[in-house]
Design a protein around this motif. Structure first.
Motif, PDB file in Angstrom:
ATOM      1  N   PHE A 136       0.855  -1.181   0.000  1.00 31.11           N
ATOM      2  CA  PHE A 136       0.000   0.000   0.000  1.00 31.11           C
ATOM      3  C   PHE A 136       0.900   1.242   0.000  1.00 31.11           C
ATOM      4  N   ILE A 137       0.470   2.273  -0.695  1.00 30.82           N
ATOM      5  CA  ILE A 137       1.211   3.541  -0.679  1.00 30.82           C
ATOM      6  C   ILE A 137       1.211   4.059   0.753  1.00 30.82           C
ATOM      7  N   HIS A 138       2.414   4.449   1.224  1.00 28.94           N
ATOM      8  CA  HIS A 138       2.522   5.001   2.572  1.00 28.94           C
ATOM      9  C   HIS A 138       3.561   6.115   2.585  1.00 28.94           C
ATOM     10  N   SER A 139       3.372   7.044   3.515  1.00 28.83           N
ATOM     11  CA  SER A 139       4.261   8.196   3.652  1.00 28.83           C
ATOM     12  C   SER A 139       4.262   8.624   5.115  1.00 28.83           C
ATOM     13  N   VAL A 140       5.244   9.453   5.465  1.00 26.53           N
ATOM     14  CA  VAL A 140       5.408   9.883   6.850  1.00 26.53           C
ATOM     15  C   VAL A 140       5.669  11.383   6.891  1.00 26.53           C
ATOM     16  N   ARG A 141       5.131  12.041   7.904  1.00 29.34           N
ATOM     17  CA  ARG A 141       5.398  13.453   8.189  1.00 29.34           C
ATOM     18  C   ARG A 141       5.691  13.585   9.672  1.00 29.34           C
ATOM     19  N   HIS A 142       6.663  14.461   9.987  1.00 28.11           N
ATOM     20  CA  HIS A 142       6.986  14.683  11.398  1.00 28.11           C
ATOM     21  C   HIS A 142       6.949  16.181  11.677  1.00 28.11           C
ATOM     22  N   GLY A 143       5.857  16.620  12.303  1.00 31.33           N
ATOM     23  CA  GLY A 143       5.692  18.024  12.644  1.00 31.33           C
ATOM     24  C   GLY A 143       6.053  18.331  14.088  1.00 31.33           C
ATOM     25  N   GLY A 144       6.664  17.369  14.778  1.00 24.92           N
ATOM     26  CA  GLY A 144       7.017  17.560  16.180  1.00 24.92           C
ATOM     27  C   GLY A 144       8.341  18.270  16.367  1.00 24.92           C
ATOM     28  N   THR A 145       8.879  18.171  17.585  1.00 27.27           N
ATOM     29  CA  THR A 145      10.112  18.893  17.929  1.00 27.27           C
ATOM     30  C   THR A 145      11.259  17.972  18.347  1.00 27.27           C
ATOM     31  N   GLN A 146      10.998  16.672  18.497  1.00 23.96           N
ATOM     32  CA  GLN A 146      12.028  15.716  18.919  1.00 23.96           C
ATOM     33  C   GLN A 146      12.129  14.589  17.894  1.00 23.96           C
ATOM     34  N   PRO A 147      13.316  14.002  17.716  1.00 19.82           N
ATOM     35  CA  PRO A 147      13.428  12.877  16.780  1.00 19.82           C
ATOM     36  C   PRO A 147      12.531  11.707  17.187  1.00 19.82           C
ATOM     37  N   ARG A 148      12.011  11.028  16.182  1.00 21.30           N
ATOM     38  CA  ARG A 148      11.192   9.839  16.400  1.00 21.30           C
ATOM     39  C   ARG A 148      12.048   8.613  16.063  1.00 21.30           C
TER      40      ARG A 148
END
Length: 155
Positions: A136-148
């Motif tokens: 399945f098409i998947h993507s990620v966004r990180h709008g936070g302030t600390q590394p994940r």
């Protein structure tokens, strides 16, 4: 707990980038910048990464005890610690070879990081796993302030 303890040792001793570049550097084409997403390979196609597994030996031993990882004959399978920096993302993509599952175990999951798989939005939680069909098409966004940080696996 072992997965997080080994990762924390790597982070506390500032070893993530050293181990990343000492191993198999892969799949950075999904992100706009090399620094944004880095999978620190632990096991790739049934072979433990020598440098990373020397430091995260308990994690590698546990992963290699799992037939899904240690005996899976599919292409491009294994496990890694995955870092995503704040403000970054991973472009929409999908796996095109024989079907495989993706597993994301949350280890350090600050607010603001989300993944879209198909039409579903998911957020990681520490200690919880997300299993998805990698075709399945998947993507990620990180709008936070600390590394994940996650432990990710494919099989």
């Amino acid at each position: 707990q072992v997965f997080k303890e080994d990762l924390d040792y790597i982070l506390q001793n500032d070893l993530f980038d050293t181990l990343y570049f000492a191993g198999q550097v892969s799949m950075t084409q999904f992100s706009g910048k090399r620094e944004s997403w880095a999978p620190l390979n632990l096991i790739h196609n049934r072979v433990p990464a020598p440098n990373a597994c020397k430091v995260a030996n308990r994690t590698c031993e546990l992963l290699m005890s799992r037939p899904e990882i240690a005996r899976c004959q599919a292409a491009d399978v294994g496990a890694a610690y995955a870092r995503l920096h704040p403000g970054m993302g991973i472009k929409p993509h999908f796996w095109t070879a024989p079907p495989r599952l993706g597993i994301h175990l949350g280890l350090h999951t600050p607010p603001g990081a989300t993944m879209v798989v198909g039409d579903q939005v998911v957020e990681w939680q520490e200690g919880k796993a997300i299993v998805f069909d990698d075709t399945f098409i998947h993507s990620v966004r990180h709008g936070g302030t600390q590394p994940r940080y996650l432990l990710i696996a494919w099989f």
